[in-house]
Design a protein around this motif. Structure first.
Motif, PDB file in Angstrom:
ATOM      1  N   ILE A 180      13.818  99.901  81.614  1.00  0.00           N
ATOM      2  CA  ILE A 180      12.700 100.099  82.538  1.00  0.00           C
ATOM      3  C   ILE A 180      13.036  99.483  83.898  1.00  0.00           C
ATOM      4  CG2 ILE A 180      10.298  99.498  83.002  1.00  0.00           C
ATOM      5  CD1 ILE A 180       9.862  99.564  79.932  1.00  0.00           C
ATOM      6  N   ALA A 181      13.618  98.290  83.872  1.00  0.00           N
ATOM      7  CA  ALA A 181      14.022  97.637  85.122  1.00  0.00           C
ATOM      8  C   ALA A 181      15.042  98.489  85.864  1.00  0.00           C
ATOM      9  CB  ALA A 181      14.598  96.252  84.823  1.00  0.00           C
ATOM     10  N   ASP A 182      16.011  99.032  85.138  1.00  0.00           N
ATOM     11  CA  ASP A 182      17.031  99.877  85.763  1.00  0.00           C
ATOM     12  C   ASP A 182      16.395 101.100  86.422  1.00  0.00           C
ATOM     13  OD1 ASP A 182      18.742  98.044  84.682  1.00  0.00           O
ATOM     14  OD2 ASP A 182      19.736  99.413  83.302  1.00  0.00           O
ATOM     15  N   TYR A 183      15.421 101.697  85.736  1.00  0.00           N
ATOM     16  CA  TYR A 183      14.719 102.868  86.268  1.00  0.00           C
ATOM     17  C   TYR A 183      13.952 102.505  87.539  1.00  0.00           C
ATOM     18  CZ  TYR A 183      10.848 106.247  86.600  1.00  0.00           C
ATOM     19  OH  TYR A 183       9.913 107.137  87.056  1.00  0.00           O
ATOM     20  N   LEU A 184      13.209 101.415  87.488  1.00  0.00           N
ATOM     21  CA  LEU A 184      12.434 100.989  88.659  1.00  0.00           C
ATOM     22  C   LEU A 184      13.350 100.662  89.835  1.00  0.00           C
ATOM     23  CD1 LEU A 184       9.805  98.670  86.906  1.00  0.00           C
ATOM     24  CD2 LEU A 184       9.452 101.019  87.711  1.00  0.00           C
ATOM     25  N   PHE A 185      14.477 100.049  89.523  1.00  0.00           N
ATOM     26  CA  PHE A 185      15.417  99.651  90.572  1.00  0.00           C
ATOM     27  C   PHE A 185      16.064 100.874  91.215  1.00  0.00           C
ATOM     28  CE2 PHE A 185      19.391  98.053  92.330  1.00  0.00           C
ATOM     29  CZ  PHE A 185      18.986  96.879  92.933  1.00  0.00           C
ATOM     30  N   SER A 186      16.540 101.802  90.378  1.00  0.00           N
ATOM     31  CA  SER A 186      17.245 102.972  90.906  1.00  0.00           C
ATOM     32  C   SER A 186      16.323 103.890  91.701  1.00  0.00           C
ATOM     33  CB  SER A 186      17.916 103.755  89.774  1.00  0.00           C
ATOM     34  OG  SER A 186      16.947 104.261  88.870  1.00  0.00           O
TER      35      SER A 186
ATOM     36  N   VAL B 121      11.095 101.654  93.336  1.00  0.00           N
ATOM     37  CA  VAL B 121       9.648 101.811  93.163  1.00  0.00           C
ATOM     38  C   VAL B 121       8.855 100.636  93.726  1.00  0.00           C
ATOM     39  CG1 VAL B 121       7.829 101.916  91.420  1.00  0.00           C
ATOM     40  CG2 VAL B 121       9.866 103.337  91.183  1.00  0.00           C
ATOM     41  N   LEU B 122       9.339  99.428  93.533  1.00  0.00           N
ATOM     42  CA  LEU B 122       8.548  98.237  93.842  1.00  0.00           C
ATOM     43  C   LEU B 122       8.946  97.616  95.184  1.00  0.00           C
ATOM     44  CD1 LEU B 122       8.804  96.636  90.302  1.00  0.00           C
ATOM     45  CD2 LEU B 122       6.893  97.963  91.202  1.00  0.00           C
ATOM     46  N   PRO B 123       7.990  97.037  95.904  1.00  0.00           N
ATOM     47  CA  PRO B 123       8.335  96.399  97.178  1.00  0.00           C
ATOM     48  C   PRO B 123       9.305  95.234  97.008  1.00  0.00           C
ATOM     49  CG  PRO B 123       6.051  95.909  96.547  1.00  0.00           C
ATOM     50  CD  PRO B 123       6.538  96.992  95.637  1.00  0.00           C
ATOM     51  N   GLU B 124       9.286  94.599  95.835  1.00  0.00           N
ATOM     52  CA  GLU B 124      10.211  93.474  95.598  1.00  0.00           C
ATOM     53  C   GLU B 124      11.669  93.909  95.654  1.00  0.00           C
ATOM     54  OE1 GLU B 124       6.764  92.366  92.724  1.00  0.00           O
ATOM     55  OE2 GLU B 124       7.565  94.158  93.679  1.00  0.00           O
ATOM     56  N   ILE B 125      11.912  95.188  95.330  1.00  0.00           N
ATOM     57  CA  ILE B 125      13.293  95.661  95.252  1.00  0.00           C
ATOM     58  C   ILE B 125      13.970  95.594  96.621  1.00  0.00           C
ATOM     59  CG2 ILE B 125      14.725  97.702  94.801  1.00  0.00           C
ATOM     60  CD1 ILE B 125      12.709  98.431  92.593  1.00  0.00           C
ATOM     61  N   THR B 126      13.226  95.861  97.662  1.00  0.00           N
ATOM     62  CA  THR B 126      13.806  95.795  99.003  1.00  0.00           C
ATOM     63  C   THR B 126      13.645  94.412  99.640  1.00  0.00           C
ATOM     64  OG1 THR B 126      11.732  96.657  99.901  1.00  0.00           O
ATOM     65  CG2 THR B 126      13.478  98.243  99.455  1.00  0.00           C
ATOM     66  N   ALA B 127      12.831  93.569  98.998  1.00  0.00           N
ATOM     67  CA  ALA B 127      12.588  92.235  99.566  1.00  0.00           C
ATOM     68  C   ALA B 127      13.309  91.156  98.771  1.00  0.00           C
ATOM     69  CB  ALA B 127      11.083  91.958  99.599  1.00  0.00           C
ATOM     70  N   ASN B 128      12.803  90.871  97.563  1.00  0.00           N
ATOM     71  CA  ASN B 128      13.318  89.738  96.790  1.00  0.00           C
ATOM     72  C   ASN B 128      14.405  90.125  95.785  1.00  0.00           C
ATOM     73  OD1 ASN B 128      11.281  88.272  98.098  1.00  0.00           O
ATOM     74  ND2 ASN B 128       9.799  88.791  96.508  1.00  0.00           N
ATOM     75  N   GLU B 129      14.210  91.282  95.119  1.00  0.00           N
ATOM     76  CA  GLU B 129      15.132  91.660  94.052  1.00  0.00           C
ATOM     77  C   GLU B 129      16.360  92.337  94.650  1.00  0.00           C
ATOM     78  OE1 GLU B 129      14.502  90.456  91.348  1.00  0.00           O
ATOM     79  OE2 GLU B 129      12.352  90.283  91.106  1.00  0.00           O
ATOM     80  N   THR B 130      17.360  91.549  94.968  1.00  0.00           N
ATOM     81  CA  THR B 130      18.543  92.090  95.634  1.00  0.00           C
ATOM     82  C   THR B 130      19.533  92.713  94.670  1.00  0.00           C
ATOM     83  OG1 THR B 130      19.549  89.893  95.531  1.00  0.00           O
ATOM     84  CG2 THR B 130      18.343  90.479  97.544  1.00  0.00           C
ATOM     85  N   ASP B 131      19.361  92.489  93.369  1.00  0.00           N
ATOM     86  CA  ASP B 131      20.236  93.135  92.402  1.00  0.00           C
ATOM     87  C   ASP B 131      19.461  93.427  91.123  1.00  0.00           C
ATOM     88  OD1 ASP B 131      20.622  90.931  90.329  1.00  0.00           O
ATOM     89  OD2 ASP B 131      21.256  89.901  92.152  1.00  0.00           O
ATOM     90  N   ILE B 132      20.013  94.298  90.301  1.00  0.00           N
ATOM     91  CA  ILE B 132      19.342  94.760  89.095  1.00  0.00           C
ATOM     92  C   ILE B 132      19.116  93.625  88.104  1.00  0.00           C
ATOM     93  CG2 ILE B 132      21.531  95.459  88.056  1.00  0.00           C
ATOM     94  CD1 ILE B 132      18.051  97.030  87.549  1.00  0.00           C
ATOM     95  N   PHE B 133      20.006  92.642  88.094  1.00  0.00           N
ATOM     96  CA  PHE B 133      19.917  91.579  87.094  1.00  0.00           C
ATOM     97  C   PHE B 133      18.696  90.689  87.316  1.00  0.00           C
ATOM     98  CE2 PHE B 133      24.438  92.599  87.767  1.00  0.00           C
ATOM     99  CZ  PHE B 133      24.699  93.183  86.531  1.00  0.00           C
TER     100      PHE B 133
END
Length: 336
Positions: free
Chosen positions: A120-126, A129-141
């Motif tokens: 699910i995380a991989d799907y959201l990341f790819s 979807v989430l604002p955190e992905i461009t802000a805080n979550e700099t990598d899939i891990f």
């Protein structure tokens, strides 16, 4: 008399011509105004009427006629949504109007039945979807770890969700938890209890059923077999739990991995893990995936049979057996 016939003929000609022209225009105005596949931005603001939207579409070249657009929207019973769209000019009126029913101020996601939290995380990341992905979550891990810390495996209910723009991870987690709670109501919980299961145990068992069986009917049979084995202190011996352990070993530190490998070796069957039901009598300590409503219902109301064994053959069909001897015969026939 001739003059009267002539006048009638003229009138009929005009009527027929008028009907023909009207029919032509009716169809013409529904067609795409262009064959161009390039997309252009188009915005529907909150509170805009269908009339205003139609005028804007015509003025920007997306439709041929605003009245036809309004007619199609009314005829199809469509509800247009505010949002930011990317539209091509090669869409006919009906398809264009349909596209405007899901506001892209919203985000649509689909969580597949049987996914692990990491998937699910991989799907959201790819899909960003989430604002955190461009802000805080700099990598899939880091996103995987964040999801794992926020929700137990098995409770991220698989479904299609339409999320308001800028929905963050915590809000998404609450949405899927609410969805789970709306599906797993008191009646189902009572059914779990009738089977001697807590909700957590039922979710764990349903997650195994999800990965082991494909149809609603086979899930009910497999659920009955697994429950009977567990209640009689037999190991569940579910290969899906071994797949889960293999992925924990091989995939956790990889950004791209096959989470449910089909190749299981003899060494894999002997992996030391509380999740490995080939070696342990108890249920795994946690679910191995996020099960569908169908699998949860199967555990709540399993099919009672005389079977103790099952397998999925190379042809994709389920084969059941009452004895180990019959099961071994099925292995020879349908797996080798």
């Amino acid at each position: 008399m001739k003059k009267k016939i002539f006048v009638i003929g003229i009138v009929l000609f005009i009527l027929i011509a008028g009907i023909g022209v009207s029919f032509y225009l009716f169809n013409f105005y529904q067609t795409a105004p262009s064959t161009e596949i390039i997309t252009y931005p188009f915005t529907i603001n909150e509170g805009e009427t269908v009339s205003t939207i139609a005028k804007n579409l015509q003025s920007e070249g997306f439709i041929r006629n605003e009245l036809m657009f309004r007619y199609i929207v009314r005829k199809e019973g469509l509800v247009l949504q505010a949002g930011e769209y990317q539209l091509a000019k090669n869409l006919d009126v009906k398809n264009l109007a349909s596209r405007l029913t899901l506001g892209t101020f919203d985000t649509k996601i689909t969580i597949i039945e049987g996914w692990r939290r990491e998937e699910i995380a991989d799907y959201l990341f790819s899909n960003n979807v989430l604002p955190e992905i461009t802000a805080n979550e700099t990598d899939i891990f880091s996103l995987r770890l964040n999801i794992i810390n926020k929700i137990k495996e098995g409770y991220f209910f698989p479904d299609t969700y339409v999320l308001p723009k800028n929905t963050n991870l915590s809000q998404l987690i609450q949405i899927v938890k609410d969805s789970f709670n709306s599906k797993v109501e008191s009646e189902m919980i009572s059914q779990f209890q009738t089977q001697g299961l807590t909700v957590d145990e039922a979710v764990i068992l349903a997650s195994i059923v999800e990965r082991e069986a494909r149809t609603a009917e086979s899930r009910k049979v497999v659920a009955g077999i697994l429950l009977k084995r567990w209640q009689n202190d037999w190991p569940l011996e579910a290969d899906a739990t071994v797949q889960y352990v293999i992925a924990d070993r091989d995939c956790i530190n990889k950004s791209d991995c096959t989470w449910w490998t089909k190749e299981i070796t003899e060494d894999d069957l002997n992996l030391n893990s509380l999740f490995n039901t080939r070696k342990n009598l108890e249920l795994p300590p946690e679910a191995i995936c996020n099960p569908s409503l169908s699998s949860l219902q199967a555990v709540a109301d399993p099919t009672e049979t005389d079977y103790w064994f099952y397998l999925t053959g190379n042809d994709g069909k389920m084969y059941y057996a009452e004895t180990l001897e019959e099961h071994n015969e099925n292995i020879s026939k349908f797996l080798n």
